[in-house]
Every structure is written in structure tokens, then in C-alpha cells.
Design an enzyme around this catalytic site. Sequence first.
Site, PDB file in Angstrom:
ATOM      1  N   ASP A 106       3.055   5.444  -4.547  1.00 23.94           N
ATOM      2  CA  ASP A 106       2.609   6.798  -4.218  1.00 23.94           C
ATOM      3  C   ASP A 106       2.139   6.900  -2.773  1.00 23.94           C
ATOM      4  OD1 ASP A 106       0.410   5.174  -4.732  1.00 23.94           O
ATOM      5  OD2 ASP A 106      -0.633   6.602  -6.028  1.00 23.94           O
ATOM      6  N   ILE A 107       1.341   5.904  -2.343  1.00 26.02           N
ATOM      7  CA  ILE A 107       0.739   6.033  -1.019  1.00 26.02           C
ATOM      8  C   ILE A 107       0.478   4.660  -0.397  1.00 26.02           C
ATOM      9  CG2 ILE A 107      -1.598   6.229  -2.017  1.00 26.02           C
ATOM     10  CD1 ILE A 107      -2.200   8.289   0.252  1.00 26.02           C
ATOM     11  N   VAL A 108       0.724   4.562   0.888  1.00 21.88           N
ATOM     12  CA  VAL A 108       0.365   3.344   1.615  1.00 21.88           C
ATOM     13  C   VAL A 108      -0.913   3.655   2.390  1.00 21.88           C
ATOM     14  CG1 VAL A 108       1.046   1.668   3.368  1.00 21.88           C
ATOM     15  CG2 VAL A 108       2.763   2.601   1.804  1.00 21.88           C
ATOM     16  N   ASP A 109      -1.944   2.859   2.120  1.00 20.00           N
ATOM     17  CA  ASP A 109      -3.246   3.067   2.754  1.00 20.00           C
ATOM     18  C   ASP A 109      -3.460   1.907   3.738  1.00 20.00           C
ATOM     19  OD1 ASP A 109      -5.814   3.847   3.310  1.00 20.00           O
ATOM     20  OD2 ASP A 109      -6.653   3.336   1.376  1.00 20.00           O
ATOM     21  N   GLY A 111      -2.061  -0.948   3.299  1.00 21.10           N
ATOM     22  CA  GLY A 111      -0.773  -1.634   3.293  1.00 21.10           C
ATOM     23  C   GLY A 111      -0.796  -2.942   2.506  1.00 21.10           C
ATOM     24  N   THR A 113      -1.368  -3.571  -0.702  1.00 29.07           N
ATOM     25  CA  THR A 113      -0.680  -3.549  -2.001  1.00 29.07           C
ATOM     26  C   THR A 113       0.821  -3.753  -1.828  1.00 29.07           C
ATOM     27  OG1 THR A 113      -2.351  -2.041  -2.856  1.00 29.07           O
ATOM     28  CG2 THR A 113      -0.296  -2.192  -4.115  1.00 29.07           C
ATOM     29  N   LYS A 137      -0.805   6.832   5.015  1.00 27.68           N
ATOM     30  CA  LYS A 137      -1.989   7.082   5.854  1.00 27.68           C
ATOM     31  C   LYS A 137      -1.920   6.134   7.047  1.00 27.68           C
ATOM     32  CE  LYS A 137      -5.297   8.324   2.283  1.00 27.68           C
ATOM     33  NZ  LYS A 137      -6.534   7.901   1.606  1.00 27.68           N
ATOM     34  N   ASP A 165      -4.453  10.124  -8.055  1.00 23.11           N
ATOM     35  CA  ASP A 165      -5.676  10.444  -8.794  1.00 23.11           C
ATOM     36  C   ASP A 165      -6.938  10.113  -8.012  1.00 23.11           C
ATOM     37  OD1 ASP A 165      -5.229   7.538  -8.982  1.00 23.11           O
ATOM     38  OD2 ASP A 165      -6.994   7.590 -10.268  1.00 23.11           O
TER      39      ASP A 165
HETATM   40  P1  IMP Z   1      -3.461  -0.086  -0.062  1.00 22.97           P
HETATM   41  O1  IMP Z   1      -3.326  -1.426  -0.684  1.00 22.97           O
HETATM   42  O2  IMP Z   1      -4.765   0.025   0.710  1.00 22.97           O
HETATM   43  O3  IMP Z   1      -2.302   0.339   0.770  1.00 22.97           O
HETATM   44  O4  IMP Z   1      -3.700   0.894  -1.240  1.00 22.97           O
HETATM   45  C1  IMP Z   1      -2.765   1.672  -1.808  1.00 22.97           C
HETATM   46  C2  IMP Z   1      -3.271   2.192  -3.128  1.00 22.97           C
HETATM   47  O5  IMP Z   1      -4.580   2.795  -2.988  1.00 22.97           O
HETATM   48  C3  IMP Z   1      -2.369   3.286  -3.599  1.00 22.97           C
HETATM   49  O6  IMP Z   1      -1.346   2.765  -4.423  1.00 22.97           O
HETATM   50  C4  IMP Z   1      -3.319   4.194  -4.347  1.00 22.97           C
HETATM   51  O7  IMP Z   1      -3.425   3.773  -5.683  1.00 22.97           O
HETATM   52  C5  IMP Z   1      -4.657   4.015  -3.693  1.00 22.97           C
HETATM   53  N1  IMP Z   1      -4.960   5.120  -2.740  1.00 22.97           N
HETATM   54  C6  IMP Z   1      -5.130   5.012  -1.416  1.00 22.97           C
HETATM   55  N2  IMP Z   1      -5.409   6.209  -0.851  1.00 22.97           N
HETATM   56  C7  IMP Z   1      -5.409   7.095  -1.868  1.00 22.97           C
HETATM   57  C8  IMP Z   1      -5.606   8.536  -1.921  1.00 22.97           C
HETATM   58  O8  IMP Z   1      -5.851   9.239  -0.922  1.00 22.97           O
HETATM   59  N3  IMP Z   1      -5.513   9.105  -3.160  1.00 22.97           N
HETATM   60  C9  IMP Z   1      -5.254   8.386  -4.284  1.00 22.97           C
HETATM   61  N4  IMP Z   1      -5.040   7.061  -4.272  1.00 22.97           N
HETATM   62  C10 IMP Z   1      -5.119   6.413  -3.072  1.00 22.97           C
HETATM   63 MG    MG Z   2      -1.451   3.025  -6.664  1.00 23.07          MG
END
Ligand code: IMP
Ligand code: MG
Length: 190
Positions: A106-109, A111, A113, A137, A165
Site C-alpha cells: 500500500d505505502i512505502v514509508d 522503505g 518493509t 512518502k 488504516d
Molecule cells: P515502512 O517499512 O516504514 O516502509 O512501512 C510501511 C508500512 O507502514 C506500510 O505497509 C503501512 O502498513 C504502514 N504505514 C506507513 N505510513 C502509513 C500511513 O500513512 N497510513 C497507513 N499505514 C502506513
Molecule cells: Mg502495510
Amino acid sequence: MSSETNFPYDFIGKVLFTPEEIEKRVTFIGNQIHNEYRDSEKLLLLGLLRGSVVFMTDLMRKVQMPLTMDFMSVSSYSGSESSGFVRIDSDHKTNISGWDVILIDDIVDTGFTINTVRKLLLDRNPRSLKICALLDKVERHRIDVPIDYLGFAIPDVFVVGYGLDIDEKGRNLPYIASVDAKKYEKSKHK
Ligand code: IMP
Ligand code: MG
């Protein structure tokens, strides 16, 4: 957008993308994938549960060719802030060796994950591996992630809807909106 489409959720901030804008972008990505994989006999869309479900089920219907779907469930070890340690809660069923895999989230925050899952999948010898994310993001990246197919880049705001969510709420909203943190805090004490 009218407040009726907020359902009983009273923590919605600003609508970033309407259902129409999302549909248009998902159709575009679907066509892109179709054009690039039209000769593939083993295309696998591999979604990360649960956030990618709404996006993936719409996207797969825009890819007009035979394909297979599978899922994995992963979580960060602790808290809301990504820790960099990713745990596999449930693995995919398909033996991906020889498959053209598109990993969908759904989203890369930060990175972390996508990057962790990507490395794990590469060890399993897919024929090819690409990454598709609905949202990115960009400012929050703490690690380089090659995103091959992207819906939209967004600023550093917490968003819900269209599968995303906040504490499991908001996934069924038809649009993507920011969360109003103050309203969210209040709604928790109701
Ligand atoms: P990462 O490992 O920091 O890139 O985290 C990614 C995961 O964080 C996504 O798969 C989401 O489950 C969750 N996440 C990050 N930002 C948001 C957001 O704005 N809304 C909902 N879920 C988010
Ligand atoms: Mg997720």
C-alpha cells in the site's frame, strides 16, 4: 467531498485522492503492467496483507492477461514507527522460482518493509522481481527502494482509506485522506 462518505469515521482530515483519481491511476498502472508482461506465462501479483488488498484487487482487474495472486503478511517488530526489523507472519504459498513476481504494497514509508521482503524474495529465485506501491512518502525513506510502479508520491502525512488504516480503522473508505490527529485522539475516548 461530502461528509457522508466519512461513514462513522470522525477523524478524516483532507481528501488527497478521490475515487475517480485513484481509478484513473490504477488503470494506468494496470496498462503499464500488461504492456510489459504480455509475453509472460507466469505472472504473479504478490500482495502484502492487509493494506494492499483493495489496491491489488482493483489493479489485477486492469491487467488483462492470465495471472496468479498470492499474499504474505509481515509486520515491523514494534510500535508505529518502523523499526527496521520485519517479521514474516505468514508466507506466500506459490513456489516463486521461475515466476515474474510483482511485489505490491500500500505505502512505502521508511522503505524497510519492502526492502526486507524484496531481499527475501530474491533469494527464492524468481525469474524477475518488480515493486509496485500505491503511495510513496518520499521524504521518509531511510533506505533506497526501487519502486517500479507507483500510484502517487505524498508528503509526510498519515493517511487512511482505500486499504490503508489507522489502528485497523478506515480501510473501507473509497478515497485516500489524511488523518486529523486531534480529531483522532478525541475519537478514541468516545
Ligand atoms: P515502512 O517499512 O516504514 O516502509 O512501512 C510501511 C508500512 O507502514 C506500510 O505497509 C503501512 O502498513 C504502514 N504505514 C506507513 N505510513 C502509513 C500511513 O500513512 N497510513 C497507513 N499505514 C502506513
Ligand atoms: Mg502495510
